[in-house]
Design a protein around this motif. Structure first.
Motif, PDB file in Angstrom:
ATOM      1  N   GLY A 427      -0.334   2.669   3.115  1.00  0.00           N
ATOM      2  CA  GLY A 427      -0.359   3.897   2.351  1.00  0.00           C
ATOM      3  C   GLY A 427      -0.988   5.036   3.121  1.00  0.00           C
ATOM      4  N   PRO A 428      -1.065   6.223   2.538  1.00  0.00           N
ATOM      5  CA  PRO A 428      -1.688   7.364   3.217  1.00  0.00           C
ATOM      6  C   PRO A 428      -3.140   7.130   3.590  1.00  0.00           C
ATOM      7  CG  PRO A 428      -0.436   8.079   1.295  1.00  0.00           C
ATOM      8  CD  PRO A 428      -0.503   6.594   1.237  1.00  0.00           C
ATOM      9  N   GLU A 440       0.613  -1.744 -12.198  1.00  0.00           N
ATOM     10  CA  GLU A 440      -0.397  -1.795 -13.256  1.00  0.00           C
ATOM     11  C   GLU A 440      -0.803  -0.386 -13.676  1.00  0.00           C
ATOM     12  OE1 GLU A 440      -2.930  -3.773 -15.904  1.00  0.00           O
ATOM     13  OE2 GLU A 440      -1.713  -4.805 -14.397  1.00  0.00           O
ATOM     14  N   THR A 441      -1.010   0.476 -12.715  1.00  0.00           N
ATOM     15  CA  THR A 441      -1.410   1.853 -13.023  1.00  0.00           C
ATOM     16  C   THR A 441      -0.310   2.604 -13.754  1.00  0.00           C
ATOM     17  OG1 THR A 441      -2.823   1.902 -11.060  1.00  0.00           O
ATOM     18  CG2 THR A 441      -2.243   4.016 -12.049  1.00  0.00           C
ATOM     19  N   MET A 442       0.921   2.435 -13.320  1.00  0.00           N
ATOM     20  CA  MET A 442       2.023   3.172 -13.929  1.00  0.00           C
ATOM     21  C   MET A 442       2.279   2.722 -15.363  1.00  0.00           C
ATOM     22  SD  MET A 442       4.770   3.414 -10.778  1.00  0.00           S
ATOM     23  CE  MET A 442       6.010   4.180 -11.823  1.00  0.00           C
ATOM     24  N   ALA A 489      -0.297   7.141 -10.308  1.00  0.00           N
ATOM     25  CA  ALA A 489      -0.377   5.982  -9.418  1.00  0.00           C
ATOM     26  C   ALA A 489      -0.347   6.391  -7.951  1.00  0.00           C
ATOM     27  CB  ALA A 489       0.771   5.019  -9.718  1.00  0.00           C
ATOM     28  N   HIS A 490      -0.003   7.645  -7.681  1.00  0.00           N
ATOM     29  CA  HIS A 490       0.065   8.133  -6.305  1.00  0.00           C
ATOM     30  C   HIS A 490      -0.697   9.449  -6.199  1.00  0.00           C
ATOM     31  CE1 HIS A 490       3.553   5.449  -6.725  1.00  0.00           C
ATOM     32  NE2 HIS A 490       3.399   5.205  -5.433  1.00  0.00           N
ATOM     33  N   PRO A 491      -2.018   9.395  -6.297  1.00  0.00           N
ATOM     34  CA  PRO A 491      -2.800  10.632  -6.198  1.00  0.00           C
ATOM     35  C   PRO A 491      -2.713  11.222  -4.793  1.00  0.00           C
ATOM     36  CG  PRO A 491      -4.242   8.712  -6.146  1.00  0.00           C
ATOM     37  CD  PRO A 491      -2.865   8.200  -6.450  1.00  0.00           C
ATOM     38  N   VAL A 497       1.093  14.611  -0.244  1.00  0.00           N
ATOM     39  CA  VAL A 497       1.493  14.420  -1.630  1.00  0.00           C
ATOM     40  C   VAL A 497       2.725  13.538  -1.637  1.00  0.00           C
ATOM     41  CG1 VAL A 497       2.218  15.527  -3.772  1.00  0.00           C
ATOM     42  CG2 VAL A 497       0.552  16.659  -2.282  1.00  0.00           C
ATOM     43  N   THR A 498       2.642  12.405  -2.307  1.00  0.00           N
ATOM     44  CA  THR A 498       3.773  11.487  -2.372  1.00  0.00           C
ATOM     45  C   THR A 498       4.865  12.061  -3.271  1.00  0.00           C
ATOM     46  OG1 THR A 498       2.263   9.620  -2.139  1.00  0.00           O
ATOM     47  CG2 THR A 498       4.479   9.131  -2.917  1.00  0.00           C
ATOM     48  N   PRO A 499       6.092  12.127  -2.805  1.00  0.00           N
ATOM     49  CA  PRO A 499       7.170  12.638  -3.678  1.00  0.00           C
ATOM     50  C   PRO A 499       7.352  11.735  -4.895  1.00  0.00           C
ATOM     51  CG  PRO A 499       8.077  11.638  -1.695  1.00  0.00           C
ATOM     52  CD  PRO A 499       6.599  11.714  -1.480  1.00  0.00           C
ATOM     53  N   ASN A 500       7.634  12.339  -6.027  1.00  0.00           N
ATOM     54  CA  ASN A 500       7.810  11.586  -7.263  1.00  0.00           C
ATOM     55  C   ASN A 500       9.211  11.006  -7.291  1.00  0.00           C
ATOM     56  OD1 ASN A 500       8.041  10.706 -10.000  1.00  0.00           O
ATOM     57  ND2 ASN A 500       6.446  12.172 -10.569  1.00  0.00           N
TER      58      ASN A 500
END
Length: 564
Positions: A427-428, A440-442, A489-491, A497-500
Motif C-alpha cells: 500500500g501507500p 471489514e472496514t468497508m 477504507a482508503h484514507p 489519494v486512492t481513486p474510488n
C-alpha cells in the motif's frame, strides 16, 4: 266523622317516615333505555374526538408497530447492544443510542401535544373534554396521553424482546436497561400530562389560545423543512451519525405535524387537502410522471479520443460482433502472467468462477470476506477468478472484492507452480495490503441509515411531485454510502489519494489482461420481469439479455455506462 269515604282523601305520610324522601321507582326498561341513550351519545362524542385526533393516533400506531413489533427493528436494537460500551467512554455508538432515546422522548411529547391541541381547537371535541358526557370526557382527556405514551411502551417491549432473542442475553443485558428507560419515558409522559391538566381547567384555555396561531405553525414548518433539507443535503455522513432510529423519530414528528395541519384544514374549513394531495400523487404515479428511480449513468466524455478509448476498453461499441463469454474467456486466459509456469510443469491452469447468492448485507459480508481471505492467503488468487456472478447481497460482496482487486491485485508471474501465490501488493504506507481489513472496514459501515432517510424523506416527498426528482432516489443514498465506505477504507496517505473504484463504470472497468475478475450482476427488468445481466461481457448466452446489448446508445454512438 266525615261522610266522605276514606279512599277519597289523600294519604298523608307520617312525620319521620324514611319512605317519605324516596324517589319514584324507575323500572328496568326505563333504566336500560336511559343507559342506552347515554351510551349512544357518549360513543358519538368519543368517536368525534378520535376522528379529530386521527393524525396523531395513526402516527402513534405506526410508532407502536415499528418500535415494538417489527422484526427488522430487533436487528437494529441488537446492533446497538453489541456496539454499546461503557468502559471505553462515550463512544460514537453510545451517542446514537442516546440520540434515539432523546428523540423517542420528543416524539412522545409531540404526539401528545398535537393530539391535545387538535382536541382543544375543535369546539365539539372541546365540549366533550369539558364534560358533556362522562365517556367522551374520559376519551378526550386520556386519548392524547395514551397516544403520546404508546410508542415509548412499544419501544420498551421491542428492546426487551430483542435482548431476549440475543445469544447469551444473560451475560450482557444492556437492552433491558434501555427498555427500562423507554418504559420510564412512557410513564413520565402519562404522569406529566395528567399532572399538567388535573383539576386545572385554565390549562386548557392557555393551550387553546396559543396552539394554532399562524405564526407558530409557520415557524414550526420552517424548522422542520430546514431540518429535512439539511438531512437530505448530507445523505451519508449525517444520517450515519444520528442513526436509523433517530431518523424514524424525526420522520414521525414531521409526519404528525404535516398531517395534523391537513386534518385541521379539513375539519375547520371543509377543504379535503389530504384527499387532494393523495389523489394528485396517485394520478402522477399512474401517468408515470414522477418516477425518480433512474440508473445513475456516468457523464459522457466530450473528448472524441477519450470516447473512442472508452469504447475500446468497454468492448461493447463499434460495428464488430458482440463480445461473447467464450471470446472474453479466451482473451483472459491467454493473458494470465502465471500461466507459462503451469504450462512448463504440464499442469492445467486453475480457473475459478464464483457464484455469490443473495441475502442482504449478511450475504455481502460472507462472500466478500471469503474471497478476501483467499486473496490474503494467496495474492495470485484474484487472477485465477475469471468471473463472479452475484445477486442482491452477493452482488455487493462481488463488487467489494472486485473493486479491491482492481486497486490492490495484479496479474503477476510466478517462477514455479511449487510456489504459486506470488507476493502481496504494498500500500501507500509500504505495508502489504490486507484484503480482509479493507473489506471489514468497508462493510462495517452503516448502510441502513442513508436508505431509511432516502426512503422516508426523499422517496416519500417525490411521490407528491408531478416531476421526477432523481436526487430524492433512495438508491442514490445507498450508492453514496458504498462509495463513502471505499474512501474510509482508503484514507489519504500524504499526497496520495486512492481513486474510488466504486465510482467507475460497470462496462468499462474490466480489463482481460488485469487481475480483477469480470462481474455479472443479476437483475430483473421491471417492465417485463425478464432476467438481465449487468456485465462488461455483451453476450452471455442466447437467452439472457445484457445491459450492454439493451441500452439505448447516445447520439455519438457510445453506450451510457453506469457506476459499479
Amino acid at each position: 266523622m266525615s261522610d266522605q269515604p276514606k279512599d277519597s282523601q289523600p294519604a298523608q305520610p307520617l312525620e319521620g317516615d324514611p319512605l317519605a324522601a324516596a324517589q319514584p321507582r324507575v323500572g328496568f326498561f326505563s333504566r336500560f333505555t336511559r343507559t342506552t341513550v347515554m351510551t349512544r351519545d357518549g360513543l358519538r362524542d368519543a368517536s368525534h374526538v378520535l376522528n379529530v385526533i386521527r393524525a396523531p393516533l395513526a402516527v402513534s400506531l405506526l410508532g407502536v408497530l415499528v418500535f415494538g413489533f417489527l422484526g427488522q427493528i430487533y436487528e437494529i436494537y441488537r446492533l446497538f447492544a453489541e456496539d454499546f460500551s461503557i468502559d471505553q467512554g462515550f463512544t460514537f455508538d453510545n451517542l446514537r443510542f442516546f440520540l434515539f432515546l432523546l428523540s423517542l422522548h420528543v416524539v412522545c411529547y409531540v404526539l401528545w401535544y398535537v393530539a391535545r391541541v387538535l382536541t382543544l381547537a375543535d369546539p365539539k371535541a372541546r365540549g366533550a373534554l369539558m364534560g358533556s358526557t362522562r365517556a367522551a370526557s374520559r376519551v378526550a382527556r386520556w386519548a392524547p396521553r395514551v397516544i403520546g405514551a404508546a410508542p415509548a411502551f412499544a419501544a420498551a417491549i421491542g428492546l426487551a424482546s430483542a435482548e431476549a432473542l440475543r445469544e447469551g442475553a444473560g451475560a450482557t443485558p444492556g437492552l433491558y436497561g434501555a427498555a427500562a428507560i423507554a418504559f420510564l419515558i412512557g410513564v413520565m409522559r402519562l404522569w406529566s400530562s395528567w399532572v399538567r391538566t388535573r383539576a386545572r381547567e385554565q390549562r386548557y384555555d392557555d393551550l387553546s389560545r396559543s396552539a394554532f396561531r399562524v405564526d407558530l405553525r409557520v415557524l414550526m414548518a420552517v424548522i422542520l423543512i430546514g431540518g429535512i433539507a439539511f438531512l437530505m443535503s448530507q445523505p451519508v455522513e449525517l444520517t450515519q451519525t444520528i442513526g436509523a432510529l433517530t431518523i424514524i423519530c424525526f420522520f414521525m414528528i414531521a409526519l404528525v405535524f404535516g398531517w395534523a395541519q391537513l386534518t385541521f384544514v379539513n375539519d375547520r374549513y371543509a377543504i379535503p387537502a389530504l384527499t387532494l394531495l393523495i389523489g394528485a400523487g396517485v394520478v402522477w404515479a399512474a401517468l408515470d410522471w414522477n418516477d425518480n428511480h433512474f440508473v445513475r449513468e456516468l457523464p459522457p466524455d466530450a473528448d472524441a479520443a477519450a470516447v473512442q478509448a472508452a469504447r475500446d476498453a468497454a468492448q461493447v461499441y463499434g460495428p464488430r460482433k458482440p463480445l461473447s463469454v467464450r471470446a472474453a474467456f479466451e482473451q483472459w486466459l491467454e493473458s494470465r502472467a502465471n500461466k507459462p509456469a503451469y504450462d512448463a510443469a504440464g499442469e492445467r491452469y486453475p480457473v475459478y468462477i464464483v457464484a455469490a447468492q443473495g441475502g442482504g448485507l449478511y450475504a455481502a459480508y460472507q462472500s466478500a470476506m471469503f474471497l478476501a481471505r483467499l486473496q490474503d492467503e494467496c495474492p495470485t488468487f484474484a487472477q485465477h477468478v475469471f468471473a463472479i456472478s452475484g445477486v442482491s447481497g452477493g452482488a455487493v460482496g462481488a463488487a467489494t472484492f472486485t473493486s479491491l482487486a482492481l486497486e490492490h491485485a495484479r496479474n503477476q508471474p510466478i517462477e514455479s507452480v511449487d510456489e504459486p501465490c506470488g507476493v502481496a501488493e504494498l500500500g501507500p504506507d509500504g505495508a502489504p495490503v490486507s484484503f480482509v481489513e479493507k473489506t471489514e472496514t468497508m462493510l462495517s459501515q452503516d448502510f441502513l441509515s442513508p436508505v431509511v432517510s432516502g426512503m422516508l424523506f426523499g422517496d416519500f416527498t417525490a411521490r407528491f411531485s408531478p416531476v421526477p426528482i432523481p436526487a430524492f432516489d433512495r438508491a442514490r443514498a445507498l450508492e453514496g454510502a458504498f462509495e463513502t465506505a471505499w474512501s474510509r477504507a482508503h484514507p489519504q496517505v500524504g499526497d496520495y489519494v486512492t481513486p474510488n473504484r466504486l465510482e467507475e463504470g460497470i462496462l468499462s472497468y474490466w480489463d482481460p489482461t488485469g487481475a480483477a475478475p469480470a462481474v455479472l450482476f443479476n437483475a430483473t427488468e421491471v417492465e417485463t420481469g425478464r432476467r438481465m445481466i449487468l456485465s462488461p461481457i455483451e453476450r452471455v448466452n442466447s437467452t439472457l439479455r445484457t445491459y450492454a446489448a439493451a441500452a439505448e446508445p447516445r447520439v455519438d454512438g457510445s453506450i451510457p455506462d453506469m457506476r459499479s
